[in-house]
Motif scaffolding. Structure first.
Motif, mmCIF file in Angstrom:
data_model
loop_
_atom_site.group_PDB
_atom_site.id
_atom_site.type_symbol
_atom_site.label_atom_id
_atom_site.label_comp_id
_atom_site.label_asym_id
_atom_site.label_seq_id
_atom_site.Cartn_x
_atom_site.Cartn_y
_atom_site.Cartn_z
ATOM 1 N N TRP A 74 0.844 -1.191 0.000
ATOM 2 C CA TRP A 74 0.000 0.000 0.000
ATOM 3 C C TRP A 74 0.876 1.236 0.000
ATOM 4 N N GLY A 75 0.485 2.241 -0.799
ATOM 5 C CA GLY A 75 1.234 3.489 -0.851
ATOM 6 C C GLY A 75 0.400 4.591 -1.467
ATOM 7 N N TYR A 76 0.958 5.777 -1.499
ATOM 8 C CA TYR A 76 0.205 6.949 -1.960
ATOM 9 C C TYR A 76 0.142 7.049 -3.480
ATOM 10 N N GLY A 90 -6.727 11.034 4.119
ATOM 11 C CA GLY A 90 -7.924 10.767 4.912
ATOM 12 C C GLY A 90 -8.373 9.318 4.920
ATOM 13 N N ASP A 91 -7.844 8.490 4.012
ATOM 14 C CA ASP A 91 -8.182 7.063 4.043
ATOM 15 C C ASP A 91 -7.639 6.447 5.329
ATOM 16 N N ILE A 102 -4.380 8.239 6.875
ATOM 17 C CA ILE A 102 -3.323 8.633 5.947
ATOM 18 C C ILE A 102 -3.303 10.155 5.859
ATOM 19 N N TRP A 103 -2.149 10.729 6.161
ATOM 20 C CA TRP A 103 -1.937 12.169 5.997
ATOM 21 C C TRP A 103 -0.916 12.359 4.884
ATOM 22 N N HIS A 104 -1.333 12.954 3.772
ATOM 23 C CA HIS A 104 -0.387 13.238 2.702
ATOM 24 C C HIS A 104 0.507 14.391 3.158
ATOM 25 N N THR A 105 1.807 14.129 3.235
ATOM 26 C CA THR A 105 2.759 15.103 3.784
ATOM 27 C C THR A 105 3.964 15.249 2.850
ATOM 28 N N VAL A 113 3.755 10.102 2.956
ATOM 29 C CA VAL A 113 2.609 10.132 3.872
ATOM 30 C C VAL A 113 3.076 9.849 5.289
ATOM 31 N N CYS A 114 2.278 10.303 6.240
ATOM 32 C CA CYS A 114 2.381 9.895 7.639
ATOM 33 C C CYS A 114 1.150 9.054 7.937
#
Length: 191
Positions: A74-76, A90-91, A102-105, A113-114
């Motif tokens: 799993w990844g962004y 937000g997932d 999931i926070w896209h950072t 992501v964090c």
């Protein structure tokens, strides 16, 4: 939920690779040292891999782990050859016994992501921030200092809720995580 850094003590150029045990045994980042595979074999099982981002030191052992354990990743960035399943801001993804947001950072890398567990107060920060106030490099491809600062500010908004901070390099923080995030933000703005 038990979390073990499989690359602890490594002398190779590698990221931390965290095995999170529980309902779903998940590897957060695969690192770049064969010790990851050796320690996973000792553990005996794995349900999936979740990536904080796709720099080589975080995915160097990924193909070996996938081949050995037959797991999906799993990844962004769903267009990445490393990622089987894409998640968005937000997932949630089940890691151990907790659901992690999931926070896209971005800023260190566009697909960074964090992962944050509200129930456990646990943040996997990848290469965004580190113990002691350091922060992820922005001089690599896809890096951008202003974007990194914005991403750290995003994490700081929730830092009062963070009890454990697991970083992509160096030691984890198990108390006063907010202090480390604040120091990372100050230093990212300054240097």
């Amino acid at each position: 939920m038990r979390t073990t850094n499989l690359t602890e003590g490594s002398t190779e150029f590698t990221s931390n690779a965290f095995l999170v045990e529980g309902e779903r045994d998940i590897l957060v980042d695969a690192g770049n040292d064969e010790v990851v595979l050796e320690r996973l074999r000792e553990h005996g099982s794995l349900d999936a891999v979740v990536l904080t981002h796709t720099h080589a030191d975080h995915v160097g052992m990924l193909n070996d782990v996938v081949e050995e354990f037959g797991v999906e990743v799993w990844g962004y960035d769903g267009s990445s050859a490393y990622v089987d399943h894409e998640f968005d801001e937000g997932d949630t993804v089940r890691v151990g016994d907790d659901d992690f947001e999931i926070w896209h950072t971005p800023g260190h890398k566009e697909d960074h992501v964090c992962l944050y567990s509200r129930d456990g107060g646990v943040l996997f920060a990848g290469d965004l921030v580190f113990s002691g106030g350091s922060f992820g490099r922005t001089d690599l491809d896809e890096g951008d200092r202003g974007t990194l600062v914005e991403s750290i500010e995003k994490v700081l908004e929730r830092a009062d809720e963070i009890n454990e901070l697991h970083t992509g390099h160096g030691p984890s923080v198990r108390e006063n995580a907010k202090k480390h995030v604040e120091a990372s933000l100050r230093n990212a703005r300054r240097y």
